[in-house]
Design a protein around this motif. Structure first.
Motif, PDB file in Angstrom:
ATOM      1  N   PRO A  79       0.814  -1.223   0.000  1.00 17.85           N
ATOM      2  CA  PRO A  79       0.000   0.000   0.000  1.00 17.85           C
ATOM      3  C   PRO A  79       0.845   1.269   0.000  1.00 17.85           C
ATOM      4  O   PRO A  79       1.919   1.303   0.597  1.00 17.85           O
ATOM      5  CB  PRO A  79      -0.804  -0.127   1.293  1.00 17.85           C
ATOM      6  CG  PRO A  79       0.085  -0.909   2.206  1.00 17.85           C
ATOM      7  CD  PRO A  79       0.825  -1.882   1.325  1.00 17.85           C
ATOM      8  N   GLU A  80       0.346   2.286  -0.648  1.00 10.86           N
ATOM      9  CA  GLU A  80       0.994   3.593  -0.706  1.00 10.86           C
ATOM     10  C   GLU A  80       0.112   4.624   0.005  1.00 10.86           C
ATOM     11  O   GLU A  80      -1.112   4.517  -0.004  1.00 10.86           O
ATOM     12  CB  GLU A  80       1.184   4.030  -2.157  1.00 10.86           C
ATOM     13  CG  GLU A  80       2.211   3.228  -2.941  1.00 10.86           C
ATOM     14  CD  GLU A  80       3.560   3.939  -3.017  1.00 10.86           C
ATOM     15  OE1 GLU A  80       3.862   4.732  -2.087  1.00 10.86           O
ATOM     16  OE2 GLU A  80       4.278   3.701  -3.995  1.00 10.86           O
ATOM     17  N   THR A  81       0.749   5.633   0.629  1.00  8.32           N
ATOM     18  CA  THR A  81       0.030   6.746   1.242  1.00  8.32           C
ATOM     19  C   THR A  81       0.285   7.991   0.413  1.00  8.32           C
ATOM     20  O   THR A  81       1.431   8.431   0.285  1.00  8.32           O
ATOM     21  CB  THR A  81       0.502   6.978   2.692  1.00  8.32           C
ATOM     22  OG1 THR A  81       0.299   5.786   3.451  1.00  8.32           O
ATOM     23  CG2 THR A  81      -0.269   8.126   3.323  1.00  8.32           C
ATOM     24  N   GLU A  82      -0.759   8.550  -0.155  1.00 11.56           N
ATOM     25  CA  GLU A  82      -0.610   9.687  -1.060  1.00 11.56           C
ATOM     26  C   GLU A  82      -0.030  10.901  -0.342  1.00 11.56           C
ATOM     27  O   GLU A  82      -0.409  11.211   0.794  1.00 11.56           O
ATOM     28  CB  GLU A  82      -1.958  10.052  -1.674  1.00 11.56           C
ATOM     29  CG  GLU A  82      -1.875  11.216  -2.648  1.00 11.56           C
ATOM     30  CD  GLU A  82      -3.213  11.526  -3.294  1.00 11.56           C
ATOM     31  OE1 GLU A  82      -3.270  12.454  -4.117  1.00 11.56           O
ATOM     32  OE2 GLU A  82      -4.203  10.841  -2.968  1.00 11.56           O
ATOM     33  N   GLN A  83       0.913  11.574  -1.002  1.00  8.64           N
ATOM     34  CA  GLN A  83       1.439  12.844  -0.521  1.00  8.64           C
ATOM     35  C   GLN A  83       0.549  13.961  -1.055  1.00  8.64           C
ATOM     36  O   GLN A  83       0.441  14.148  -2.274  1.00  8.64           O
ATOM     37  CB  GLN A  83       2.874  13.041  -1.002  1.00  8.64           C
ATOM     38  CG  GLN A  83       3.397  14.478  -0.944  1.00  8.64           C
ATOM     39  CD  GLN A  83       3.594  14.994   0.475  1.00  8.64           C
ATOM     40  OE1 GLN A  83       3.727  14.213   1.400  1.00  8.64           O
ATOM     41  NE2 GLN A  83       3.615  16.296   0.645  1.00  8.64           N
ATOM     42  N   PRO A  84      -0.138  14.729  -0.179  1.00 10.90           N
ATOM     43  CA  PRO A  84      -1.002  15.813  -0.672  1.00 10.90           C
ATOM     44  C   PRO A  84      -0.181  17.009  -1.138  1.00 10.90           C
ATOM     45  O   PRO A  84       1.014  17.122  -0.840  1.00 10.90           O
ATOM     46  CB  PRO A  84      -1.837  16.159   0.563  1.00 10.90           C
ATOM     47  CG  PRO A  84      -0.953  15.805   1.715  1.00 10.90           C
ATOM     48  CD  PRO A  84      -0.161  14.600   1.283  1.00 10.90           C
ATOM     49  N   ASP A  85      -0.818  17.888  -1.850  1.00  8.32           N
ATOM     50  CA  ASP A  85      -0.179  19.132  -2.262  1.00  8.32           C
ATOM     51  C   ASP A  85       0.122  19.954  -1.015  1.00  8.32           C
ATOM     52  O   ASP A  85      -0.738  20.127  -0.144  1.00  8.32           O
ATOM     53  CB  ASP A  85      -1.115  19.901  -3.202  1.00  8.32           C
ATOM     54  CG  ASP A  85      -0.394  20.968  -3.992  1.00  8.32           C
ATOM     55  OD1 ASP A  85       0.840  21.080  -3.859  1.00  8.32           O
ATOM     56  OD2 ASP A  85      -1.047  21.684  -4.760  1.00  8.32           O
ATOM     57  N   GLY A  86       1.350  20.431  -0.888  1.00  4.71           N
ATOM     58  CA  GLY A  86       1.739  21.154   0.317  1.00  4.71           C
ATOM     59  C   GLY A  86       2.533  22.400   0.011  1.00  4.71           C
ATOM     60  O   GLY A  86       2.652  22.820  -1.150  1.00  4.71           O
TER      61      GLY A  86
END
Length: 474
Positions: A243-250
């Protein structure tokens, strides 16, 4: 393992890669190396275990695998620091962070009075070129590339510029001055760095050259071209590392749905760029008279969506070592370091020589016929590199770092000590024996108080007070 499950994708990478083994001409093989060309390739935040020659099994690095098989792999080489600016300062000045002016990140430039590796090689008749992240002086300071010995430059002056893999502009050395110029929309900066490095090599016909290639991969923003992502995606376009955890726009980093796949792809991109440089040297008939070194500026990072589990479980990015970027544990400062020089460096060899970035200056100066300044902390490792004569060893290696609380580290023989400070005063010292515990899991100060005290005293002896207020003990 990903490497075995996705062997089919290796053909794609090799197709992308420009580095194919080809025999050099007889003249190339016998060319006298009186003043060798030097290419120093620096990855940004690449962990000790992130590439195949150091045990990586999930990330494809065919060109670096080949470079190690045809060159010399160092297992105990250290960066100048645990973050980029002081590590590069140690590389350029030949001084460790107990003596360098730049001892941490921040827009602190090299001074006109500081030793510069590029200046020394210019004095020996070399054309000097640099592409990539400089980070040692902004426009209008004494630290800009044109004042520090560079004849050619394309890249970033500000280290924060290097946080993004795409940019609307870069700095180029034009008419003797670093000037900001636009670049094509949606271009990837490391692709530009590589193309300019190849052009620089092609232009070098008359004099020996020194080329410093300072990539911003796999640092920070986890964004990379689709061609490098492809081996790490399933037929449905999902990450093979789920599984991957999405990196949000920051604030600093753009969104990334598959941080683990993107990190692997960025390492593979570095590998491809190395392959292109190696192939260009072959095409130009320069491989027999060019020393190529590949290294990283510090340990792997935890930025842009990357997690500690990615380091310790998915990729083993620090290999058997403890720690990451910003640590003075081995994982923050021990780096991959590979040397290739056909006909001079014995192929397929491994060295346990203990060296560090401040050794680069005296080594390169010796190879190019110059004289190293007396102020260097470095020791030339030419004897170990070429397998000739007896190699002199360091009495000790030293680091200090002020970000997140001041700390110091020293390695003497197999012993390693790290001293932590609180409110400007020593709080505790950790002691490790690296020969028995390279992962720094067994702290020995309580059972070896005398050795801990000896190394604390050595730390005091090996540093001078920082001149810049940013880097003073607090």
């Amino acid at each position: 393992m990903i490497r075995s499950r996705y062997t089919l994708f290796l053909f794609l990478i090799l197709a992308i890669s420009s580095c194919r083994s080809s025999p050099g001409s007889e003249a190339d093989e016998t060319q006298a190396a009186t003043q060798p060309n030097i290419v120093f390739i620096l990855a940004d935040d690449l962990g000790y275990g992130d590439i195949g020659p150091y045990g990586q099994t999930k990330i494809l690095t065919p060109n670096l695998d080949r470079m190690a098989a045809q060159g010399r792999r160092y297992t105990q080489f250290y960066a100048g620091s645990t973050v980029c600016a002081p590590s590069r300062a140690a590389l350029m000045t030949g001084q460790h962070t107990g003596h360098t002016y730049i001892r941490g990140n921040g827009e602190v430039p090299l001074r006109a009075t500081d030793t510069s590796l590029a200046k020394l090689l210019q004095e020996s008749g070399y054309t000097t070129g640099m592409v990539g992240k400089w980070g040692l002086g902004l426009e209008g300071t004494a630290g800009v590339p044109e004042k520090q010995g560079w004849d050619f430059f394309t890249g970033h002056l500000h280290h924060l510029e290097g946080h993004h893999q795409q940019a609307d502009s870069l700095w180029r050395l034009t008419n003797g001055k670093s000037t900001k110029v636009p670049v094509p929309q949606d271009s990837y900066v490391n692709e530009i760095f590589t193309q300019d490095a190849l052009a620089f090599i092609e232009d070098q016909k008359e004099k020996p050259f020194f080329l410093y290639v300072s990539y911003t991969l796999p640092h920070a923003e986890l964004k990379v071209q689709d061609k490098y992502m492809q081996p790490y995606l399933t037929a449905e376009g999902k990450s093979v590392f789920a599984p991957e955890t999405e990196q949000p726009d920051g604030k600093w980093y753009r969104p990334q749905a598959y941080p683990k796949a993107a990190y692997a792809a960025m390492v593979t991109a570095v590998d491809d760029y190395v392959g292109q440089i190696m192939q260009k040297l072959e095409q130009q008939g320069l491989a027999g008279n060019t020393l190529v070194i590949f290294a990283s500026d510090n340990g792997t990072h935890l930025e842009g969506g990357r997690k500690m589990a990615d380091v310790t479980e998915e990729f083993l990015s620090s290999g058997p070592l403890r720690g990451v970027k910003r640590d003075l544990y081995e994982g923050g400062i021990r780096i991959p370091f590979i040397a290739y020089w056909r006909g001079n460096v014995e192929p397929g060899t491994t060295s346990n020589h203990v060296g560090a970035f401040w050794d680069i200056l005296p080594t390169f100066v010796q190879l190019t016929g110059g004289a190293a300044p007396a102020a260097t902390d470095g020791i030339s490792f030419v004897p170990d590199l070429l397998g000739k004569d007896k190699q002199r060893e360091h009495e000790a290696l030293y680091w200090e770092f002020s970000e997140g609380g001041f700390k110091q580290a020293v390695r003497q023989g197999d012993w390693k000590a790290i001293r932590f400070y609180k409110n400007g005063q020593p709080e505790r010292t950790e002691l490790y024996n690296l020969s028995a515990d390279v992962g720094e899991q067994h702290e020995l100060s309580a059972s070896n108080p005398q050795k801990a005290q000896e190394l604390e005293q050595l730390m005091d002896q090996l540093r001078t007070p920082a001149e810049n207020e940013l880097f003073k003990i607090k």
